[in-house]
Design a protein around this motif. Structure first.
Motif, PDB file in Angstrom:
ATOM      1  N   GLY A  36       0.814  -1.213   0.000  1.00 48.78           N
ATOM      2  CA  GLY A  36       0.000   0.000   0.000  1.00 48.78           C
ATOM      3  C   GLY A  36       0.846   1.260   0.000  1.00 48.78           C
ATOM      4  O   GLY A  36       0.564   2.204  -0.742  1.00 48.78           O
ATOM      5  N   ILE A  37       1.882   1.272   0.810  1.00 49.95           N
ATOM      6  CA  ILE A  37       2.780   2.434   0.842  1.00 49.95           C
ATOM      7  C   ILE A  37       3.457   2.606  -0.508  1.00 49.95           C
ATOM      8  O   ILE A  37       3.578   3.721  -1.018  1.00 49.95           O
ATOM      9  CB  ILE A  37       3.816   2.292   1.976  1.00 49.95           C
ATOM     10  N   ALA A  38       3.897   1.505  -1.095  1.00 52.14           N
ATOM     11  CA  ALA A  38       4.555   1.567  -2.405  1.00 52.14           C
ATOM     12  C   ALA A  38       3.595   2.087  -3.466  1.00 52.14           C
ATOM     13  O   ALA A  38       3.977   2.910  -4.311  1.00 52.14           O
ATOM     14  CB  ALA A  38       5.094   0.191  -2.783  1.00 52.14           C
ATOM     15  N   VAL A  39       2.334   1.646  -3.433  1.00 53.90           N
ATOM     16  CA  VAL A  39       1.342   2.121  -4.401  1.00 53.90           C
ATOM     17  C   VAL A  39       1.086   3.616  -4.205  1.00 53.90           C
ATOM     18  O   VAL A  39       1.063   4.383  -5.172  1.00 53.90           O
ATOM     19  CB  VAL A  39       0.035   1.304  -4.293  1.00 53.90           C
ATOM     20  N   VAL A  40       0.923   4.040  -2.970  1.00 52.87           N
ATOM     21  CA  VAL A  40       0.702   5.465  -2.687  1.00 52.87           C
ATOM     22  C   VAL A  40       1.905   6.283  -3.157  1.00 52.87           C
ATOM     23  O   VAL A  40       1.747   7.346  -3.775  1.00 52.87           O
ATOM     24  CB  VAL A  40       0.421   5.700  -1.185  1.00 52.87           C
ATOM     25  N   ALA A  41       3.109   5.784  -2.906  1.00 59.59           N
ATOM     26  CA  ALA A  41       4.323   6.492  -3.347  1.00 59.59           C
ATOM     27  C   ALA A  41       4.366   6.580  -4.864  1.00 59.59           C
ATOM     28  O   ALA A  41       4.697   7.641  -5.419  1.00 59.59           O
ATOM     29  CB  ALA A  41       5.562   5.785  -2.818  1.00 59.59           C
ATOM     30  N   ALA A  42       4.029   5.506  -5.554  1.00 61.58           N
ATOM     31  CA  ALA A  42       4.045   5.509  -7.013  1.00 61.58           C
ATOM     32  C   ALA A  42       2.996   6.467  -7.576  1.00 61.58           C
ATOM     33  O   ALA A  42       3.274   7.228  -8.507  1.00 61.58           O
ATOM     34  CB  ALA A  42       3.818   4.096  -7.541  1.00 61.58           C
ATOM     35  N   VAL A  43       1.801   6.458  -7.010  1.00 62.08           N
ATOM     36  CA  VAL A  43       0.737   7.351  -7.471  1.00 62.08           C
ATOM     37  C   VAL A  43       1.123   8.806  -7.210  1.00 62.08           C
ATOM     38  O   VAL A  43       0.941   9.672  -8.070  1.00 62.08           O
ATOM     39  CB  VAL A  43      -0.612   6.997  -6.801  1.00 62.08           C
ATOM     40  N   ALA A  44       1.671   9.086  -6.029  1.00 64.70           N
ATOM     41  CA  ALA A  44       2.096  10.460  -5.711  1.00 64.70           C
ATOM     42  C   ALA A  44       3.189  10.916  -6.664  1.00 64.70           C
ATOM     43  O   ALA A  44       3.167  12.047  -7.154  1.00 64.70           O
ATOM     44  CB  ALA A  44       2.571  10.546  -4.266  1.00 64.70           C
ATOM     45  N   GLY A  45       4.149  10.049  -6.939  1.00 66.66           N
ATOM     46  CA  GLY A  45       5.216  10.406  -7.871  1.00 66.66           C
ATOM     47  C   GLY A  45       4.690  10.638  -9.272  1.00 66.66           C
ATOM     48  O   GLY A  45       5.083  11.598  -9.950  1.00 66.66           O
TER      49      GLY A  45
END
Length: 184
Positions: free
Chosen positions: A164-173
């Motif tokens: 989930g953190i990785a997905v949020v980081a990817a979406v934010a980036g």
């Protein structure tokens, strides 16, 4: 996934913090808490990426900033006001711009256009990059520790939290990159 993190974690942190990086350092701090990376290594990679990236952007601003500004007359009044503020508060701005969302990459470029001495900027940039790397890596580490305590009985939940953190980081980036693209 763990093998990839172990093999390429530090170079990825360096590259991504060279470009931007708050989210990646938080995630890397979390990964360090999970014993897949060392916290000191995460801090070092984040510090070096941030420091050298900002040095490059400062140099580009010093060399090309005036030319770019000359081609954009509409930007000149706002740039003049911003540069005036930078002249008065340059040390505080250099120490703090990393902590202000959305201006990290452009700030060293603008600082390069200013009258900030080329010998002074690296010293303040060094201190600021170190504080930033420690703060965000430690926050990610602490967040990881809190999650571990909360999910102590459910070890498999950590995989979902990390994903989930990785997905949020990817979406934010991705959102940041899309906002930076000029409209056609």
């Amino acid at each position: 996934m763990e093998a990839l993190v172990l093999a390429y974690g530090y170079p990825i942190i360096f590259i991504l913090t060279f470009l931007e990086g708050e989210t990646i350092v938080l995630v890397a701090g979390f990964i360090a808490q999970q014993d897949m990376l060392g916290l000191a290594g995460v801090i070092a990679a984040a510090f070096l990426g941030s420091f050298f990236g900002d040095q490059l952007y400062f140099a580009l601003g010093r060399r090309y900033g005036a030319r770019i500004l000359a081609r954009r007359p509409a930007w000149q009044p706002k740039a003049a006001r911003a540069l005036d503020l930078l002249h008065r508060y340059d040390a505080w701005f250099i120490l703090g711009f990393r902590f202000l969302y959305g201006i990290r990459v452009v700030s060293p470029f603008i600082l390069g256009m200013s009258a900030v001495p080329a010998r002074r900027y690296p010293v303040l940039n060094f201190v600021a990059a170190f504080i930033w790397a420690v703060a965000f890596a430690a926050a990610g580490y602490a967040f990881g520790h809190a999650i571990e305590l909360a999910f102590d009985r459910f070890k498999t939940a950590q995989v979902y939290v990390f994903a989930g953190i990785a997905v949020v980081a990817a979406v934010a980036g991705a959102a940041r990159l899309l906002r930076r693209r000029p409209a056609k």
